[in-house]
Design a protein around this motif. Structure first.
Motif, PDB file in Angstrom:
ATOM      1  N   GLY A  87       0.806  -1.207   0.000  1.00 31.68           N
ATOM      2  CA  GLY A  87       0.000   0.000   0.000  1.00 31.68           C
ATOM      3  C   GLY A  87       0.839   1.255   0.000  1.00 31.68           C
ATOM      4  O   GLY A  87       2.029   1.231   0.301  1.00 31.68           O
ATOM      5  N   GLU A  88       0.186   2.343  -0.359  1.00 32.79           N
ATOM      6  CA  GLU A  88       0.811   3.660  -0.312  1.00 32.79           C
ATOM      7  C   GLU A  88       0.353   4.346   0.962  1.00 32.79           C
ATOM      8  O   GLU A  88      -0.823   4.251   1.335  1.00 32.79           O
ATOM      9  CB  GLU A  88       0.378   4.482  -1.524  1.00 32.79           C
ATOM     10  CG  GLU A  88       0.821   3.884  -2.838  1.00 32.79           C
ATOM     11  CD  GLU A  88       0.260   4.642  -4.034  1.00 32.79           C
ATOM     12  OE1 GLU A  88      -0.432   5.673  -3.844  1.00 32.79           O
ATOM     13  OE2 GLU A  88       0.507   4.194  -5.157  1.00 32.79           O
ATOM     14  N   VAL A  89       1.248   5.040   1.630  1.00 32.73           N
ATOM     15  CA  VAL A  89       0.886   5.761   2.844  1.00 32.73           C
ATOM     16  C   VAL A  89       0.062   6.974   2.440  1.00 32.73           C
ATOM     17  O   VAL A  89       0.516   7.835   1.688  1.00 32.73           O
ATOM     18  CB  VAL A  89       2.133   6.196   3.644  1.00 32.73           C
ATOM     19  CG1 VAL A  89       1.742   7.022   4.850  1.00 32.73           C
ATOM     20  CG2 VAL A  89       2.940   4.975   4.066  1.00 32.73           C
ATOM     21  N   PRO A 101       3.572   1.381  12.492  1.00 31.15           N
ATOM     22  CA  PRO A 101       4.859   1.527  11.810  1.00 31.15           C
ATOM     23  C   PRO A 101       5.754   0.289  11.922  1.00 31.15           C
ATOM     24  O   PRO A 101       6.491  -0.019  10.987  1.00 31.15           O
ATOM     25  CB  PRO A 101       5.497   2.727  12.498  1.00 31.15           C
ATOM     26  CG  PRO A 101       4.342   3.524  12.993  1.00 31.15           C
ATOM     27  CD  PRO A 101       3.300   2.505  13.382  1.00 31.15           C
ATOM     28  N   CYS A 102       5.665  -0.434  13.031  1.00 31.24           N
ATOM     29  CA  CYS A 102       6.505  -1.625  13.191  1.00 31.24           C
ATOM     30  C   CYS A 102       6.069  -2.769  12.273  1.00 31.24           C
ATOM     31  O   CYS A 102       6.812  -3.738  12.087  1.00 31.24           O
ATOM     32  CB  CYS A 102       6.515  -2.086  14.649  1.00 31.24           C
ATOM     33  SG  CYS A 102       4.903  -2.579  15.281  1.00 31.24           S
ATOM     34  N   GLY A 108       0.525   8.009  15.702  1.00 26.28           N
ATOM     35  CA  GLY A 108       1.524   6.953  15.612  1.00 26.28           C
ATOM     36  C   GLY A 108       1.127   5.786  14.735  1.00 26.28           C
ATOM     37  O   GLY A 108       1.731   4.720  14.792  1.00 26.28           O
ATOM     38  N   ARG A 109       0.119   5.965  13.916  1.00 25.59           N
ATOM     39  CA  ARG A 109      -0.338   4.911  13.008  1.00 25.59           C
ATOM     40  C   ARG A 109      -0.310   5.421  11.576  1.00 25.59           C
ATOM     41  O   ARG A 109      -0.354   6.620  11.326  1.00 25.59           O
ATOM     42  CB  ARG A 109      -1.755   4.466  13.360  1.00 25.59           C
ATOM     43  CG  ARG A 109      -1.830   3.849  14.742  1.00 25.59           C
ATOM     44  CD  ARG A 109      -3.254   3.556  15.132  1.00 25.59           C
ATOM     45  NE  ARG A 109      -3.322   3.106  16.513  1.00 25.59           N
ATOM     46  CZ  ARG A 109      -3.235   1.845  16.895  1.00 25.59           C
ATOM     47  NH1 ARG A 109      -3.057   0.906  16.006  1.00 25.59           N
ATOM     48  NH2 ARG A 109      -3.314   1.524  18.172  1.00 25.59           N
ATOM     49  N   LEU A 110      -0.254   4.490  10.641  1.00 30.82           N
ATOM     50  CA  LEU A 110      -0.250   4.824   9.224  1.00 30.82           C
ATOM     51  C   LEU A 110      -1.565   4.390   8.599  1.00 30.82           C
ATOM     52  O   LEU A 110      -2.142   3.377   8.990  1.00 30.82           O
ATOM     53  CB  LEU A 110       0.885   4.091   8.502  1.00 30.82           C
ATOM     54  CG  LEU A 110       2.294   4.292   9.057  1.00 30.82           C
ATOM     55  CD1 LEU A 110       3.259   3.333   8.394  1.00 30.82           C
ATOM     56  CD2 LEU A 110       2.735   5.722   8.856  1.00 30.82           C
TER      57      LEU A 110
END
Length: 64
Positions: free
Chosen positions: A10-12, A35-36, A18-20
């Motif tokens: 996926g594309e951000v 992110p992890c 703190g989440r994408l």
């Protein structure tokens, strides 16, 4: 980017708390990832998306 937890490319689209938020390169609904759980997409990952999109557009349904 690759969400390794979901095995999805996926594309951000955005970040918050703190989440994408990711969306498949061919469109569709966004999903949330930590992110992890995300890493840069390799050339192989990008090719996998292009092949899946081409198969979808041709009316063929391929699964891995």
């Amino acid at each position: 980017m690759v969400d390794v937890r979901r095995d999805r490319v996926g594309e951000v689209m955005s970040t918050a708390d703190g989440r994408l938020w990711l969306r498949a390169p061919v469109g569709g609904r966004e999903w949330e990832a930590l992110p992890c759980d995300v890493q840069p997409a390799t050339a192989n990952d990008q090719l996998r998306v292009k092949v899946a999109d081409a198969n979808h557009r041709s009316g063929r349904r391929w699964t891995r």
